[in-house]
Design an enzyme around this catalytic site. Structure first.
Site, PDB file in Angstrom:
ATOM      1  N   GLU A   1     -36.155 -13.011  23.154  1.00  0.00           N
ATOM      2  CA  GLU A   1     -35.100 -12.118  22.689  1.00  0.00           C
ATOM      3  C   GLU A   1     -33.862 -12.062  23.569  1.00  0.00           C
ATOM      4  O   GLU A   1     -32.748 -11.842  23.091  1.00  0.00           O
ATOM      5  CB  GLU A   1     -35.698 -10.702  22.521  1.00  0.00           C
ATOM      6  CG  GLU A   1     -36.624 -10.690  21.328  1.00  0.00           C
ATOM      7  CD  GLU A   1     -37.614  -9.537  21.304  1.00  0.00           C
ATOM      8  OE1 GLU A   1     -37.431  -8.627  20.505  1.00  0.00           O
ATOM      9  OE2 GLU A   1     -38.576  -9.574  22.082  1.00  0.00           O
TER      10      GLU A   1
ATOM     11  N   GLY B   1     -40.765 -13.538  29.554  1.00  0.00           N
ATOM     12  CA  GLY B   1     -40.679 -13.906  28.140  1.00  0.00           C
ATOM     13  C   GLY B   1     -39.249 -14.260  27.820  1.00  0.00           C
ATOM     14  O   GLY B   1     -38.328 -13.853  28.534  1.00  0.00           O
TER      15      GLY B   1
ATOM     16  N   ILE C   1     -44.905 -17.871  15.874  1.00  0.00           N
ATOM     17  CA  ILE C   1     -43.902 -17.599  14.840  1.00  0.00           C
ATOM     18  C   ILE C   1     -42.773 -18.624  14.896  1.00  0.00           C
ATOM     19  O   ILE C   1     -41.667 -18.379  14.440  1.00  0.00           O
ATOM     20  CB  ILE C   1     -43.377 -16.154  14.934  1.00  0.00           C
ATOM     21  CG1 ILE C   1     -42.680 -15.880  16.277  1.00  0.00           C
ATOM     22  CG2 ILE C   1     -44.523 -15.166  14.750  1.00  0.00           C
ATOM     23  CD1 ILE C   1     -41.923 -14.545  16.315  1.00  0.00           C
ATOM     24  N   GLY C   2     -43.117 -19.776  15.456  1.00  0.00           N
ATOM     25  CA  GLY C   2     -42.126 -20.843  15.569  1.00  0.00           C
ATOM     26  C   GLY C   2     -41.609 -20.973  16.983  1.00  0.00           C
ATOM     27  O   GLY C   2     -40.817 -21.873  17.295  1.00  0.00           O
ATOM     28  N   THR C   3     -42.061 -20.092  17.853  1.00  0.00           N
ATOM     29  CA  THR C   3     -41.541 -20.034  19.214  1.00  0.00           C
ATOM     30  C   THR C   3     -42.267 -20.976  20.158  1.00  0.00           C
ATOM     31  O   THR C   3     -41.748 -21.288  21.223  1.00  0.00           O
ATOM     32  CB  THR C   3     -41.678 -18.600  19.737  1.00  0.00           C
ATOM     33  OG1 THR C   3     -43.009 -18.160  19.452  1.00  0.00           O
ATOM     34  CG2 THR C   3     -40.709 -17.665  19.041  1.00  0.00           C
TER      35      THR C   3
ATOM     36  N   PRO D   1     -40.107 -25.693  29.432  1.00  0.00           N
ATOM     37  CA  PRO D   1     -38.633 -25.655  29.430  1.00  0.00           C
ATOM     38  C   PRO D   1     -38.008 -26.158  28.131  1.00  0.00           C
ATOM     39  O   PRO D   1     -36.949 -25.677  27.716  1.00  0.00           O
ATOM     40  CB  PRO D   1     -38.250 -26.572  30.600  1.00  0.00           C
ATOM     41  CG  PRO D   1     -39.456 -26.574  31.487  1.00  0.00           C
ATOM     42  CD  PRO D   1     -40.647 -26.431  30.576  1.00  0.00           C
TER      43      PRO D   1
ATOM     44  N   ARG E   1     -40.911 -17.777  35.681  1.00  0.00           N
ATOM     45  CA  ARG E   1     -41.269 -19.185  35.523  1.00  0.00           C
ATOM     46  C   ARG E   1     -41.244 -19.539  34.041  1.00  0.00           C
ATOM     47  O   ARG E   1     -41.703 -18.766  33.211  1.00  0.00           O
ATOM     48  CB  ARG E   1     -42.695 -19.355  36.076  1.00  0.00           C
ATOM     49  CG  ARG E   1     -43.180 -20.753  36.120  1.00  0.00           C
ATOM     50  CD  ARG E   1     -43.040 -21.329  37.525  1.00  0.00           C
ATOM     51  NE  ARG E   1     -43.455 -22.730  37.532  1.00  0.00           N
ATOM     52  CZ  ARG E   1     -44.721 -23.122  37.714  1.00  0.00           C
ATOM     53  NH1 ARG E   1     -45.669 -22.236  37.916  1.00  0.00           N
ATOM     54  NH2 ARG E   1     -45.017 -24.411  37.694  1.00  0.00           N
TER      55      ARG E   1
ATOM     56  N   GLY F   1     -39.842 -14.744  12.023  1.00  0.00           N
ATOM     57  CA  GLY F   1     -40.002 -13.339  11.649  1.00  0.00           C
ATOM     58  C   GLY F   1     -38.859 -12.477  12.154  1.00  0.00           C
ATOM     59  O   GLY F   1     -38.363 -11.634  11.441  1.00  0.00           O
TER      60      GLY F   1
HETATM   61 MO1  MOS Z   1     -39.402  -8.969  18.097  1.00  0.00          MO
HETATM   62  S1  MOS Z   1     -38.064  -7.671  17.219  1.00  0.00           S
HETATM   63  O1  MOS Z   1     -40.379  -7.880  18.919  1.00  0.00           O
HETATM   64  O2  MOS Z   1     -40.111  -9.769  16.793  1.00  0.00           O
END
Ligand code: MOS
Length: 752
Positions: free
Chosen positions: A718, A715, A476-478, A645, A641, A249
């Site tokens: 990004e 997280g 979302i693929g993450t 990994p 953490r 996304g």
């Molecule tokens: Mo991200 S821009 O919060 O999908």
């Protein structure tokens, strides 16, 4: 990635874990939104405006309506009521384009939907959409790339609330700049960029009486349910949104777009399921983009590199309709220690589709500008760029005047520099060579906020010895399926294979957006609490079931570990598996619920919570044939953490590749004549792909951030993108002597 089992830890948390949903994806069994088929489904294709500024005068649908297989041509007069949604607490009601589709006859951007063809097949719907004849009263669109802030009040209202245009201020930045011995004053430009998830936006809408079910490729099913309920005047519980697998996304699926409402309205009217899948061209027009930014950065410093003044004044473009705020100043107030600082912004309206969050919104263009200026300052002072950053590393968040929850940036520099071999860098332009190629080395730091959204989850223990964890968040693929399985496995003590994960469905406990790199940190407390509550219920059952070996025990005497209930004094070996406890009580399952409180949006935080890190980049340059390549990247990230990994490294690698695209390829160009994004396809809008990816080394520091959650995970979705472009442009300068301040770097720049 490697398939070798990770034996480095006995805990599921921190273990490199292949995706639990991987087999479904590679075998084609994973169902993405457009893979769902329902009997009687009709297909919808929107008619796109071919002007960017004006008014629809006539819409002739007569020919289209009589074409074979056509069920309806819907437009303003016959689509029925679609009302606006209004923002509420959290993300309730938020969509990026506030105007519902077809609300008026004004066209404000190229590609705006003005009618909708619905037919028995996709082909018939496409042909009918093409047969709709439209006349316009048109004006010249304003898609001017030079940005000057519109005349607006000091406080503007954006999608998520009010923003002061003087975003942050301390000391006297003007005076300190004027008297600084060394100054930098440059403007950096980032182009409009378009999210290009490979899975197109898609909706299938189904009505049964007054309930609406929407299959949607979404980064936020709970929000989408709320928006749709408002738009169609339904109680929230009458709307269900399902998004089981998402082909990425990058932010453009965070909030619903106009096609969702169109599909729902068409399905309502025709009494059949309606499927609407966007074209790649539409992906450039109607579902958001990262806005163009123009950022002036002024730095003042002492000759030995101490910052005296930092000013960051940015302008970004926006559509005629949206309230998106591109917060380029997100990191500026705290990233460096500087006594005098001012950050301001303005916006400039253009005839383009709504801007939206795109991976690392605000910070990614903002960090590019600030880091570029810092690299220019390092060169002006003849100080190593790493050294300049070390000199100006803050002890606290000077913007908010509070401590960081966990910041280890200096250690990131040390590790990254050592792994890269940075000490061998000679600063003179073109001074480094290898195998007949000129080498350029550059670096930059990166930052991204951390926090939690509100989240709920449930955990079940079942009589077959398996567990189920459920949360209406998305993968979302993450790797969210895998993270949820790891968290449940950690608490319940059953192997990952015995944990079922349910997500992507609003019938599950309300979950967080897959956005802001916040999903993982948000779900940890909810899942842990849910598991604890399920275990507590199980122990109560064990103590109260007639004939149970634990009958009449006190709860303080009992423990649960490795999937077994046991008497603490006897140790786990004497216990019984939880399935036995359930069998004896004649129960199929026991469920616990849990909740995470939001920290995101906290007006008075005790800690400044951010991840940080740095990139070291090498480019090779062949002036004879003007060939530039990114040949090597070393990235170090301090994101707390890392729960997985393997997936974590993959997130950072993907972000670095995206950063190469940002630096060298990506830009959306608008045709000044009709306002169309003219490179609206994957041949002309070039993104970096595997073939462009150099060897990328990723290191994590792994200091748990306990301000975040029990695990200490922040997280990682990004942060890996922030800073890459600045490191690359610095490396380009080091190799070529050309300072590019407008992305992307083009061959033309280097030939100059
Ligand atoms: Mo991200 S821009 O919060 O999908």
């Amino acid at each position: 990635m490697s398939a070798t089992p990770d034996t480095s830890t006995t805990s599921p948390i921190g273990r490199s874990t292949p995706r639990v949903d991987g087999p479904l994806k590679v075998s084609g069994k994973a169902q993405y939104t457009s893979d769902f088929h329902f009997p009687g489904t009709l297909y919808a294709v929107p008619v796109e405006a071919t002007i960017a500024n004006g008014r629809v005068v006539t819409l002739d649908t007569a020919a289209a309506e009589t074409m074979p297989g056509v069920r309806a041509i819907l437009q303003r007069e016959n689509i029925g009521t679609i009302v606006r949604s209004t923002p509420g607490p959290g993300f309730a009601g938020i969509c990026e384009e506030r105007r519902p589709p077809f609300e008026d006859d004004v066209v404000r951007y190229y590609g705006q939907y003005i009618a909708l063809a619905v037919a028995d097949t996709f082909e018939a719907a496409k042909a009918a959409a093409d047969a709709v004849r439209v006349t316009y009263d048109k004006d010249t669109p304003n898609v001017e790339t030079e940005l000057e802030a519109d005349d607006e009040p000091e406080v503007i209202l954006a999608t998520f609330g009010p923003h002061h245009r003087v975003q942050s201020e301390r000391g006297d930045a003007d005076a300190a700049f004027a008297s600084a011995p060394v100054t930098i004053d440059h403007t950096y430009v980032t182009p409009a960029e378009t999210h290009n998830p490979i899975e197109l936006h898609a909706t299938t809408a189904i009505w049964e009486g007054s309930t609406l079910t929407l299959y949607e490729s979404s980064q936020g099913v709970v929000n989408l349910r709320g928006v749709l309920a408002q738009m169609f005047g339904l109680p929230t519980e009458n709307v269900r949104v399902i998004s089981k697998f998402v082909g990425s996304g990058f932010g453009n699926k965070l909030f619903p777009w106009t096609h969702c409402a169109l599909a729902a309205a068409a399905a309502r009217q025709l009494g059949k399921p309606v499927k609407l899948v966007l074209s790649r061209k539409m992906m450039f027009q109607t579902v958001g983009h990262r806005p163009r930014t123009q950022q002036r950065v002024r730095l003042g410093a002492t000759p030995d590199g101490k910052l005296l003044s930092l000013q960051h004044d940015y302008v970004y473009h926006r559509s005629m309709l949206d309230g998106h705020h591109e917060d380029c100043g997100e990191t500026t107030p705290f990233q460096y220690s500087v006594p005098n600082l001012r950050v301001t912004f303005g916006r400039a309206k253009r005839h383009v589709g709504a801007a939206a969050d795109m991976r690392g919104p605000g910070a990614v263009p903002g960090v590019y500008a600030i880091e570029s200026a810092m690299n220019e300052l390092a060169d002006a002072l003849n100080i190593d760029p790493v050294r300049l950053r070390v000199i100006n590393e803050p002890n606290i968040d000077e913007g908010l005047g509070i401590p960081f929850s966990s910041r280890h940036l200096l250690e990131c520099f040390a590790l990254g520099a050592a792994k890269f071999g940075w000490s061998k860098r000679t600063p003179q332009v073109g001074s480094m060579q290898q195998d007949g190629l000129i080498l350029g080395w550059g670096m930059a730091e990166c930052s991204w906020p951390a926090g939690r959204f509100a989240a709920e989850a449930s955990v079940q223990l079942r009589d077959d010895g398996t567990a189920r964890v459920a949360c209406a968040t998305q993968d979302i693929g993450t790797g969210t399926y895998t993270i949820l399985a790891q968290l449940a496995s950690q608490k319940i003590g059953v192997p990952l294979d015995n944990v079922e994960v349910a997500l992507g469905d609003t019938s599950l406990p309300d979950g967080p957006l897959s956005g802001g790199s916040l999903a993982t940190s948000s779900v940890v407390p909810a899942v842990f609490q849910a598991a604890d509550n399920a275990i507590a219920s199980l122990l109560r059952i064990a103590m109260t079931t007639p004939g149970s070996p634990f009958e009449q025990r006190q709860s303080a005497d009992l423990a649960f570990e490795g999937g077994r209930v046991f008497v603490k004094a006897d140790g786990p070996a004497g216990g019984v598996p939880f399935a036995d406890v359930l069998h004896r009580a004649n129960l199929r399952l026991v469920t616990g619920s849990g909740k995470s409180e939001a920290t995101f949006g906290d007006a008075t935080p005790n800690f400044s919570t951010h991840s940080s890190g740095c990139h070291f980049v090498e480019v090779t340059w062949q002036p004879e044939i003007a060939r530039l390549r990114v040949s090597r990247v070393v990235t170090v990230i301090d994101a707390g953490r890392i729960i997985n990994p393997l997936a974590g490294r993959n997130q950072i690698e993907g972000a670095v590749v995206m950063g190469i695209g940002m630096a060298l390829f990506e830009h959306t160009s608008y045709d000044p004549q009709n306002g169309a994004p003219i490179n609206s396809n994957l041949a002309d809008y070039v993104v970096a792909v595997n073939a462009d990816a150099p060897p990328i080394e990723v290191y994590f520091l792994e200091y748990p951030d306990t301000a975040m959650n029990e695990v200490g995970a922040r997280g990682i979705g990004e942060i890996g993108l922030a800073g890459v472009a600045a490191a690359i442009t610095a490396a380009v300068h080091h190799a070529t002597g050309v300072r590019v301040r407008e992305l992307p770097v083009k061959i033309e720049h280097l030939l100059a």
